[in-house]
Scaffold this active site. Structure first.
Site, PDB file in Angstrom:
ATOM      1  N   GLY A   8       0.842  -1.203   0.000  1.00 34.40           N
ATOM      2  CA  GLY A   8       0.000   0.000   0.000  1.00 34.40           C
ATOM      3  C   GLY A   8       0.870   1.242   0.000  1.00 34.40           C
ATOM      4  O   GLY A   8       0.593   2.218   0.701  1.00 34.40           O
ATOM      5  N   SER A  10       1.568   3.435  -2.356  1.00 36.16           N
ATOM      6  CA  SER A  10       1.371   4.481  -3.371  1.00 36.16           C
ATOM      7  C   SER A  10       0.840   5.786  -2.788  1.00 36.16           C
ATOM      8  O   SER A  10       1.071   6.852  -3.350  1.00 36.16           O
ATOM      9  CB  SER A  10       0.431   3.980  -4.475  1.00 36.16           C
ATOM     10  OG  SER A  10      -0.841   3.681  -3.949  1.00 36.16           O
ATOM     11  N   ASN A  60      -2.650  -7.453  -5.128  1.00 34.54           N
ATOM     12  CA  ASN A  60      -3.622  -7.264  -4.056  1.00 34.54           C
ATOM     13  C   ASN A  60      -3.164  -8.138  -2.889  1.00 34.54           C
ATOM     14  O   ASN A  60      -3.176  -9.367  -2.991  1.00 34.54           O
ATOM     15  CB  ASN A  60      -5.008  -7.686  -4.565  1.00 34.54           C
ATOM     16  CG  ASN A  60      -6.065  -7.650  -3.481  1.00 34.54           C
ATOM     17  OD1 ASN A  60      -5.769  -7.410  -2.307  1.00 34.54           O
ATOM     18  ND2 ASN A  60      -7.309  -7.895  -3.862  1.00 34.54           N
ATOM     19  N   ASN A  89       1.693  -2.229   5.316  1.00 38.77           N
ATOM     20  CA  ASN A  89       0.928  -1.003   5.501  1.00 38.77           C
ATOM     21  C   ASN A  89      -0.455  -1.057   4.840  1.00 38.77           C
ATOM     22  O   ASN A  89      -1.356  -0.326   5.238  1.00 38.77           O
ATOM     23  CB  ASN A  89       1.743   0.168   4.928  1.00 38.77           C
ATOM     24  CG  ASN A  89       0.915   1.425   4.804  1.00 38.77           C
ATOM     25  OD1 ASN A  89       0.596   2.078   5.783  1.00 38.77           O
ATOM     26  ND2 ASN A  89       0.539   1.762   3.573  1.00 38.77           N
ATOM     27  N   SER A 141      -3.405   0.228  14.410  1.00 43.29           N
ATOM     28  CA  SER A 141      -4.209   1.442  14.498  1.00 43.29           C
ATOM     29  C   SER A 141      -4.662   1.601  15.939  1.00 43.29           C
ATOM     30  O   SER A 141      -4.749   0.615  16.679  1.00 43.29           O
ATOM     31  CB  SER A 141      -5.450   1.309  13.601  1.00 43.29           C
ATOM     32  OG  SER A 141      -6.407   2.297  13.931  1.00 43.29           O
ATOM     33  N   TYR A 154     -12.568  -3.246  11.289  1.00 47.74           N
ATOM     34  CA  TYR A 154     -11.209  -2.689  11.249  1.00 47.74           C
ATOM     35  C   TYR A 154     -10.495  -2.921  12.583  1.00 47.74           C
ATOM     36  O   TYR A 154      -9.320  -3.287  12.626  1.00 47.74           O
ATOM     37  CB  TYR A 154     -11.299  -1.195  10.932  1.00 47.74           C
ATOM     38  CG  TYR A 154      -9.997  -0.516  10.590  1.00 47.74           C
ATOM     39  CD1 TYR A 154      -9.310  -0.829   9.418  1.00 47.74           C
ATOM     40  CD2 TYR A 154      -9.472   0.474  11.419  1.00 47.74           C
ATOM     41  CE1 TYR A 154      -8.130  -0.179   9.085  1.00 47.74           C
ATOM     42  CE2 TYR A 154      -8.291   1.135  11.090  1.00 47.74           C
ATOM     43  CZ  TYR A 154      -7.623   0.806   9.924  1.00 47.74           C
ATOM     44  OH  TYR A 154      -6.456   1.459   9.601  1.00 47.74           O
ATOM     45  N   LYS A 158      -7.056  -5.071  12.954  1.00 53.24           N
ATOM     46  CA  LYS A 158      -5.849  -4.449  13.496  1.00 53.24           C
ATOM     47  C   LYS A 158      -5.487  -5.029  14.865  1.00 53.24           C
ATOM     48  O   LYS A 158      -4.310  -5.128  15.214  1.00 53.24           O
ATOM     49  CB  LYS A 158      -6.030  -2.926  13.581  1.00 53.24           C
ATOM     50  CG  LYS A 158      -6.169  -2.254  12.213  1.00 53.24           C
ATOM     51  CD  LYS A 158      -4.994  -2.540  11.295  1.00 53.24           C
ATOM     52  CE  LYS A 158      -5.001  -1.703  10.037  1.00 53.24           C
ATOM     53  NZ  LYS A 158      -3.872  -2.006   9.144  1.00 53.24           N
TER      54      LYS A 158
END
Length: 243
Positions: A8, A10, A60, A89, A141, A154, A158
């Site tokens: 991730g 980008s 992916n 990430n 997170s 999420y 995490k």
């Protein structure tokens, strides 16, 4: 050629990490992206502007077959290359109250963060063990340590990353491989662009959102030689919102 792979990589925090590693390390930067090639190429340009080398690599993270194919192909083309650093990430959010959460919103979020960590790290871990050196940093997170309403999926993903970090760290420590997690709070990125910053900073003791560069600074330290005695840790970077 010694390499650092950032999944991730980008945009947002991932892009900031790629750029910081370009500045502060001697690694060839592997910038993973899933769909936004333009953003990945822009990050690569920044990496090159900072005097480092790099390349973009598409897969992916949640698709095991895709990960293995892409990384195997890359390894075959670069037989001398050694990946010493992995920054897991890549992550997505699909927020909503649990009672209205769909199976897809649960699975997609968990698959990206948790299975993504497995797919990428598992590909390289034996090589790292043979080389007796490695740095693995997993993006957790505040949601994964505190839990956040409206983010049960999420938070679950995490939170699992936190536990996996602590377990894997113990398995590989003797081989000079560290495994740590970084748990950001509110960081100003595309991902938090839709949040009401003025309201939310009231929750943050330092009274502002964090910057992606600040997270990148922490990751850069953790993947450096200086951090060899830090492993199995979850480092909160959240302005005091939770610690």
């Amino acid at each position: 050629m010694k390499c650092a792979l950032v999944t991730g990589g980008s945009r947002g925090i991932g892009s900031a990490i790629c750029q910081k590693l370009a500045e502060e390390s001697n690694y060839h930067i592997l910038i993973n992206y899933q769909s936004n090639k333009e953003a990945a190429e822009k990050t690569l340009q920044e990496v090159v502007n900072k005097g480092a080398t790099g390349e973009i690599i598409q897969f992916n993270v949640s698709n095991a077959e895709e990960v293995t194919t892409a990384l195997s192909n890359w390894q075959e083309k670069n037989p001398e290359a050694i990946v010493e650093v992995i920054v897991n990430n890549a992550g997505i959010t699909k927020d909503g109250l649990f009672m209205w959460m769909t199976q897809d919103d649960w699975s997609n979020v968990v698959n990206t963060s948790l299975n993504g960590f497995f797919n990428v790290t598992n590909f390289f871990i034996q090589k790292m063990l043979r080389n007796k050196y490695g740095r693995i940093v997993n993006m957790a997170s505040v949601s994964g340590v505190k839990g956040t309403a409206g983010q049960t999926n999420y938070s679950a993903a995490k939170g699992a990353i936190v536990a996996a970090t602590k377990a894997l760290a113990q398995e590989v420590a003797k081989r000079n491989i560290t495994v740590n997690a970084v748990a950001p709070g509110f960081i100003r990125t595309d991902m938090t662009g839709s949040l009401d910053e003025n309201e939310l900073i009231k929750l943050v003791p330092v009274n502002r959102f964090g910057e992606a560069e600040e997270v990148a600074d922490l990751v850069s330290f953790l993947v450096s030689k200086k951090a060899g005695y830090i492993t199995g840790e979850v480092i909160n970077i959240n302005g005091g919102i939770y610690s």
